[in-house]
Design a protein around this motif. Structure first.
Motif, PDB file in Angstrom:
ATOM      1  N   LEU A 136       0.870  -1.176   0.000  1.00 19.66           N
ATOM      2  CA  LEU A 136       0.000   0.000   0.000  1.00 19.66           C
ATOM      3  C   LEU A 136       0.910   1.229   0.000  1.00 19.66           C
ATOM      4  N   THR A 137       0.753   2.079  -0.997  1.00 26.32           N
ATOM      5  CA  THR A 137       1.644   3.226  -1.116  1.00 26.32           C
ATOM      6  C   THR A 137       0.854   4.524  -1.112  1.00 26.32           C
ATOM      7  N   ALA A 138       1.530   5.584  -0.691  1.00 22.93           N
ATOM      8  CA  ALA A 138       0.900   6.900  -0.748  1.00 22.93           C
ATOM      9  C   ALA A 138       1.021   7.424  -2.173  1.00 22.93           C
ATOM     10  N   LEU A 139       0.053   8.270  -2.539  1.00 21.21           N
ATOM     11  CA  LEU A 139      -0.063   8.751  -3.913  1.00 21.21           C
ATOM     12  C   LEU A 139       1.219   9.420  -4.413  1.00 21.21           C
ATOM     13  N   ASP A 140       1.896  10.145  -3.517  1.00 14.03           N
ATOM     14  CA  ASP A 140       3.028  10.956  -3.964  1.00 14.03           C
ATOM     15  C   ASP A 140       4.370  10.221  -3.847  1.00 14.03           C
ATOM     16  N   ARG A 141       4.331   8.925  -3.658  1.00 17.72           N
ATOM     17  CA  ARG A 141       5.585   8.199  -3.441  1.00 17.72           C
ATOM     18  C   ARG A 141       5.840   7.206  -4.579  1.00 17.72           C
ATOM     19  N   VAL A 142       6.011   7.758  -5.780  1.00 21.81           N
ATOM     20  CA  VAL A 142       6.213   6.906  -6.952  1.00 21.81           C
ATOM     21  C   VAL A 142       7.462   6.040  -6.808  1.00 21.81           C
ATOM     22  N   ASP A 143       8.503   6.606  -6.204  1.00 22.09           N
ATOM     23  CA  ASP A 143       9.746   5.847  -6.031  1.00 22.09           C
ATOM     24  C   ASP A 143       9.519   4.571  -5.235  1.00 22.09           C
ATOM     25  N   ASP A 144       8.638   4.668  -4.215  1.00 24.48           N
ATOM     26  CA  ASP A 144       8.352   3.506  -3.370  1.00 24.48           C
ATOM     27  C   ASP A 144       7.764   2.368  -4.186  1.00 24.48           C
ATOM     28  N   LYS A 145       6.867   2.740  -5.111  1.00 22.86           N
ATOM     29  CA  LYS A 145       6.230   1.723  -5.962  1.00 22.86           C
ATOM     30  C   LYS A 145       7.282   0.977  -6.739  1.00 22.86           C
ATOM     31  N   VAL A 146       8.174   1.765  -7.369  1.00 22.01           N
ATOM     32  CA  VAL A 146       9.213   1.166  -8.204  1.00 22.01           C
ATOM     33  C   VAL A 146      10.103   0.268  -7.345  1.00 22.01           C
ATOM     34  N   ARG A 147      10.506   0.793  -6.193  1.00 24.55           N
ATOM     35  CA  ARG A 147      11.380  -0.001  -5.320  1.00 24.55           C
ATOM     36  C   ARG A 147      10.654  -1.255  -4.847  1.00 24.55           C
ATOM     37  N   GLY A 148       9.358  -1.129  -4.593  1.00 27.26           N
ATOM     38  CA  GLY A 148       8.573  -2.266  -4.130  1.00 27.26           C
ATOM     39  C   GLY A 148       8.485  -3.367  -5.166  1.00 27.26           C
ATOM     40  N   MET A 149       8.201  -2.974  -6.400  1.00 30.39           N
ATOM     41  CA  MET A 149       8.067  -3.986  -7.445  1.00 30.39           C
ATOM     42  C   MET A 149       9.439  -4.598  -7.731  1.00 30.39           C
ATOM     43  N   ASP A 150      10.491  -3.767  -7.718  1.00 30.93           N
ATOM     44  CA  ASP A 150      11.844  -4.298  -7.900  1.00 30.93           C
ATOM     45  C   ASP A 150      12.215  -5.232  -6.754  1.00 30.93           C
ATOM     46  N   GLY A 151      11.667  -4.943  -5.577  1.00 32.40           N
ATOM     47  CA  GLY A 151      12.002  -5.722  -4.386  1.00 32.40           C
ATOM     48  C   GLY A 151      11.200  -7.005  -4.252  1.00 32.40           C
ATOM     49  N   GLY A 152      10.369  -7.287  -5.245  1.00 30.98           N
ATOM     50  CA  GLY A 152       9.676  -8.569  -5.214  1.00 30.98           C
ATOM     51  C   GLY A 152       8.230  -8.500  -4.742  1.00 30.98           C
ATOM     52  N   ALA A 153       7.645  -7.296  -4.755  1.00 30.21           N
ATOM     53  CA  ALA A 153       6.212  -7.214  -4.436  1.00 30.21           C
ATOM     54  C   ALA A 153       5.422  -7.745  -5.629  1.00 30.21           C
ATOM     55  N   ASP A 154       4.253  -8.285  -5.367  1.00 31.69           N
ATOM     56  CA  ASP A 154       3.433  -8.849  -6.430  1.00 31.69           C
ATOM     57  C   ASP A 154       2.472  -7.827  -7.024  1.00 31.69           C
ATOM     58  N   ASP A 155       2.163  -6.827  -6.223  1.00 31.10           N
ATOM     59  CA  ASP A 155       1.255  -5.794  -6.709  1.00 31.10           C
ATOM     60  C   ASP A 155       1.304  -4.634  -5.717  1.00 31.10           C
ATOM     61  N   TYR A 156       0.725  -3.496  -6.108  1.00 31.50           N
ATOM     62  CA  TYR A 156       0.633  -2.387  -5.157  1.00 31.50           C
ATOM     63  C   TYR A 156      -0.665  -1.651  -5.380  1.00 31.50           C
ATOM     64  N   LEU A 157      -1.093  -0.970  -4.361  1.00 30.24           N
ATOM     65  CA  LEU A 157      -2.288  -0.144  -4.449  1.00 30.24           C
ATOM     66  C   LEU A 157      -1.945   1.222  -3.893  1.00 30.24           C
ATOM     67  N   THR A 158      -2.439   2.255  -4.554  1.00 26.74           N
ATOM     68  CA  THR A 158      -2.183   3.611  -4.108  1.00 26.74           C
ATOM     69  C   THR A 158      -3.334   4.083  -3.223  1.00 26.74           C
ATOM     70  N   LYS A 159      -2.962   4.616  -2.067  1.00 26.62           N
ATOM     71  CA  LYS A 159      -3.984   5.150  -1.160  1.00 26.62           C
ATOM     72  C   LYS A 159      -4.464   6.510  -1.657  1.00 26.62           C
ATOM     73  N   PRO A 160      -5.707   6.874  -1.480  1.00 25.58           N
ATOM     74  CA  PRO A 160      -6.772   6.018  -0.933  1.00 25.58           C
ATOM     75  C   PRO A 160      -7.297   5.078  -2.001  1.00 25.58           C
ATOM     76  N   PHE A 161      -7.782   3.902  -1.583  1.00 24.58           N
ATOM     77  CA  PHE A 161      -8.291   2.957  -2.564  1.00 24.58           C
ATOM     78  C   PHE A 161      -9.641   2.434  -2.084  1.00 24.58           C
ATOM     79  N   ASP A 162     -10.378   1.891  -3.034  1.00 22.69           N
ATOM     80  CA  ASP A 162     -11.655   1.273  -2.731  1.00 22.69           C
ATOM     81  C   ASP A 162     -11.383  -0.122  -2.180  1.00 22.69           C
ATOM     82  N   LEU A 163     -12.065  -0.493  -1.107  1.00 20.35           N
ATOM     83  CA  LEU A 163     -11.835  -1.810  -0.509  1.00 20.35           C
ATOM     84  C   LEU A 163     -12.084  -2.937  -1.505  1.00 20.35           C
TER      85      LEU A 163
END
Ligand code: CA
Length: 227
Positions: A78-105
């Motif tokens: 789960l990432t904050a909207l303004d943290r694009v770098d985190d998404k990239v690092r997360g996917m590079d780090g072996g995450a399977d998917d990500y969702l940007t907050k706020p999101f629909d349940l």
């Protein structure tokens, strides 16, 4: 299906747990990275939802730690909207998917289902294999391809064998097995584990399996192929 949620915002954490449990999944939650990492390393979870921004150990660090421990547990960040770098690092780090907050349940539940399908966790054709042994996850039938013999496993036996096969060649402690099969709050005693291991061993012997459950003294058990 056991899901771990690590999220430090109390309101969101409670809402997510409720939503996941309404969906029929079993959900545990941790409010900080340290607890979350410890729970995840127990190996009892089928999927983790990790908030990246956490006090102490953050979501990306948890991900790095479990991947470096060899765990393939699917992770959704789960990432904050303004943290694009985190998404990239997360996917590079072996995450399977990500969702940007706020999101629909509903969006989170859809992502969870998709990731689980990709990992074969809830698909129809998710038989498990080790050596010449196959565990049919829909049929609960344990079979050995080289002897052609098969036998059905009863509920707890099946759950235990599935856990062993998904974590084969890895030592599983009695505590881990008890938590996975009987649950955190269970009154089950550790010797239940020994009893069920003995049931499964008999069935493995019956089908002439080329895998065995070896006791690791003072710790627990490991499922491995016969050398
Ligand atoms: Ca947070």
């Amino acid at each position: 299906m056991n899901i771990l949620l690590v999220e430090d915002e109390d309101g969101l954490r409670a809402a997510l747990v409720k939503e996941l449990e309404d969906e029929g999944w079993k959900a545990d939650a941790a409010a900080n990275g340290e607890d979350g990492l410890g729970m995840l390393l127990s190996g009892i979870y089928d999927l983790a939802v990790l908030d990246i921004m956490l006090p102490g150990i953050d979501g990306l660090q948890i991900l790095a730690r479990i991947r470096s421990a060899g765990m393939t547990t699917p992770v959704i960040l789960l990432t904050a909207l303004d943290r694009v770098d985190d998404k990239v690092r997360g996917m590079d780090g072996g995450a399977d998917d990500y969702l940007t907050k706020p999101f629909d349940l509903r969006e989170l539940k859809a992502r969870i289902r998709m990731v689980l399908r990709r990992h074969g966790g809830s698909a129809a054709d998710n038989d498990l294999h080790l050596g010449s042994v196959t565990l049919g996850c829909d049929s609960c039938v344990l079979s050995d391809a080289s002897t052609g013999k098969s036998i059905r496993l009863a509920g707890r036996e099946f759950q235990l064998m599935e856990y062993l096969m998904r974590n084969h060649s890895r030592v599983l402690s009695r505590e881990m097995i008890t938590e996975k099969i009987w649950g955190f709050d269970s009154e089950a005693e550790y010797n239940n584990v020994d009893v069920y291991i003995s049931f499964i061993r008999k069935k493995l012997a019956y089908i002439g399996a080329d895998v065995r459950i070896r006791a690791v003294r003072g710790i627990g058990y490991i499922l491995e192929t016969e050398k």
